[in-house]
Design a protein around this motif. Structure first.
Motif, PDB file in Angstrom:
ATOM      1  N   ASN A  11       0.875  -1.165   0.000  1.00  9.80           N
ATOM      2  CA  ASN A  11       0.000   0.000   0.000  1.00  9.80           C
ATOM      3  C   ASN A  11       0.916   1.219   0.000  1.00  9.80           C
ATOM      4  O   ASN A  11       1.995   1.182   0.599  1.00  9.80           O
ATOM      5  CB  ASN A  11      -0.867   0.032   1.263  1.00  9.80           C
ATOM      6  CG  ASN A  11      -1.703  -1.207   1.428  1.00  9.80           C
ATOM      7  OD1 ASN A  11      -1.172  -2.281   1.692  1.00  9.80           O
ATOM      8  ND2 ASN A  11      -3.000  -1.076   1.290  1.00  9.80           N
ATOM      9  N   PHE A  13       0.883   5.420   0.774  1.00 10.07           N
ATOM     10  CA  PHE A  13       0.143   6.517   1.383  1.00 10.07           C
ATOM     11  C   PHE A  13       0.975   7.786   1.318  1.00 10.07           C
ATOM     12  O   PHE A  13       2.213   7.734   1.338  1.00 10.07           O
ATOM     13  CB  PHE A  13      -0.142   6.222   2.862  1.00 10.07           C
ATOM     14  CG  PHE A  13      -0.977   5.003   3.084  1.00 10.07           C
ATOM     15  CD1 PHE A  13      -2.357   5.092   3.154  1.00 10.07           C
ATOM     16  CD2 PHE A  13      -0.391   3.751   3.233  1.00 10.07           C
ATOM     17  CE1 PHE A  13      -3.139   3.966   3.362  1.00 10.07           C
ATOM     18  CE2 PHE A  13      -1.152   2.624   3.437  1.00 10.07           C
ATOM     19  CZ  PHE A  13      -2.534   2.723   3.507  1.00 10.07           C
ATOM     20  N   GLU A  19      -4.506   6.951   0.711  1.00  9.36           N
ATOM     21  CA  GLU A  19      -3.945   5.841  -0.054  1.00  9.36           C
ATOM     22  C   GLU A  19      -3.905   6.191  -1.538  1.00  9.36           C
ATOM     23  O   GLU A  19      -4.803   6.831  -2.066  1.00  9.36           O
ATOM     24  CB  GLU A  19      -4.763   4.562   0.161  1.00  9.36           C
ATOM     25  CG  GLU A  19      -4.100   3.360  -0.462  1.00  9.36           C
ATOM     26  CD  GLU A  19      -4.695   2.045   0.003  1.00  9.36           C
ATOM     27  OE1 GLU A  19      -4.076   1.010  -0.284  1.00  9.36           O
ATOM     28  OE2 GLU A  19      -5.752   2.055   0.649  1.00  9.36           O
ATOM     29  N   THR A  21      -3.482   4.028  -4.650  1.00 10.11           N
ATOM     30  CA  THR A  21      -3.373   2.782  -5.411  1.00 10.11           C
ATOM     31  C   THR A  21      -2.945   3.059  -6.852  1.00 10.11           C
ATOM     32  O   THR A  21      -2.324   2.206  -7.489  1.00 10.11           O
ATOM     33  CB  THR A  21      -4.705   2.007  -5.416  1.00 10.11           C
ATOM     34  OG1 THR A  21      -5.733   2.864  -5.918  1.00 10.11           O
ATOM     35  CG2 THR A  21      -5.065   1.533  -4.023  1.00 10.11           C
ATOM     36  N   SER A  33      -6.726  -3.264   3.687  1.00  9.31           N
ATOM     37  CA  SER A  33      -6.538  -1.898   4.175  1.00  9.31           C
ATOM     38  C   SER A  33      -5.588  -1.915   5.375  1.00  9.31           C
ATOM     39  O   SER A  33      -5.452  -2.923   6.075  1.00  9.31           O
ATOM     40  CB  SER A  33      -7.873  -1.274   4.571  1.00  9.31           C
ATOM     41  OG  SER A  33      -8.452  -2.007   5.624  1.00  9.31           O
TER      42      SER A  33
END
Length: 105
Positions: A11, A13, A19, A21, A33
Motif C-alpha cells: 500500500n 500513502f 492511499e 493505489t 486496508s
C-alpha cells in the motif's frame, strides 16, 4: 508489504494517510486496508529531522508496544528498480527531488 502471488504487495500513502493505489501497478497492489499508525505524526517529525540535507531518502520506523523504533534509511530503494510503481508515479516522485539544493560542504 505482503507476499502476493510470489510478488510483494504493498500500500502507498502520502503523509496525510491518503492511499494512492494509482501509483502502483495492479499486480503489486494490496487489497487489504492498513490502519493509520497511532504515532504517525511523531514518525513523520523524526523522518523530517533524519532526512534533512538528503535530496531523497526513505526512513523506516517500527512501532512495538507503543514505542517508535528507528529501522533504517534507504537511499536507493529496490536498487533503483521499482517495478511495482507505475512510470507516471516514478516521474512524479522524481520531479520532487531537488538536487541543486544539496549543500556540498
Amino acid at each position: 508489504r505482503q507476499i502476493k502471488h510470489n510478488k510483494k504487495a504493498m500500500n502507498v500513502f502520502d503523509t496525510e494517510w491518503n492511499e494512492h493505489t494509482e501509483w502502483l501497478n495492479k499486480e503489486y497492489q494490496n487489497e487489504d486496508s492498513i490502519e493509520k499508525p497511532l504515532l504517525l505524526t511523531e514518525m513523520l517529525e523524526y523522518a523530517k529531522i533524519l532526512s534533512k540535507g538528503f535530496p531523497q531518502v526513505r526512513v523506516d520506523f517500527y512501532i512495538t508496544n507503543g514505542q517508535i523504533y528507528f529501522g533504517e534509511m534507504t537511499f536507493t530503494a529496490a536498487c533503483g528498480r521499482l517495478l511495482s510503481f507505475t512510470n507516471e508515479s516514478l516521474l512524479k516522485m522524481g520531479e520532487e527531488i531537488k538536487i541543486r539544493n544539496i549543500d556540498n560542504k
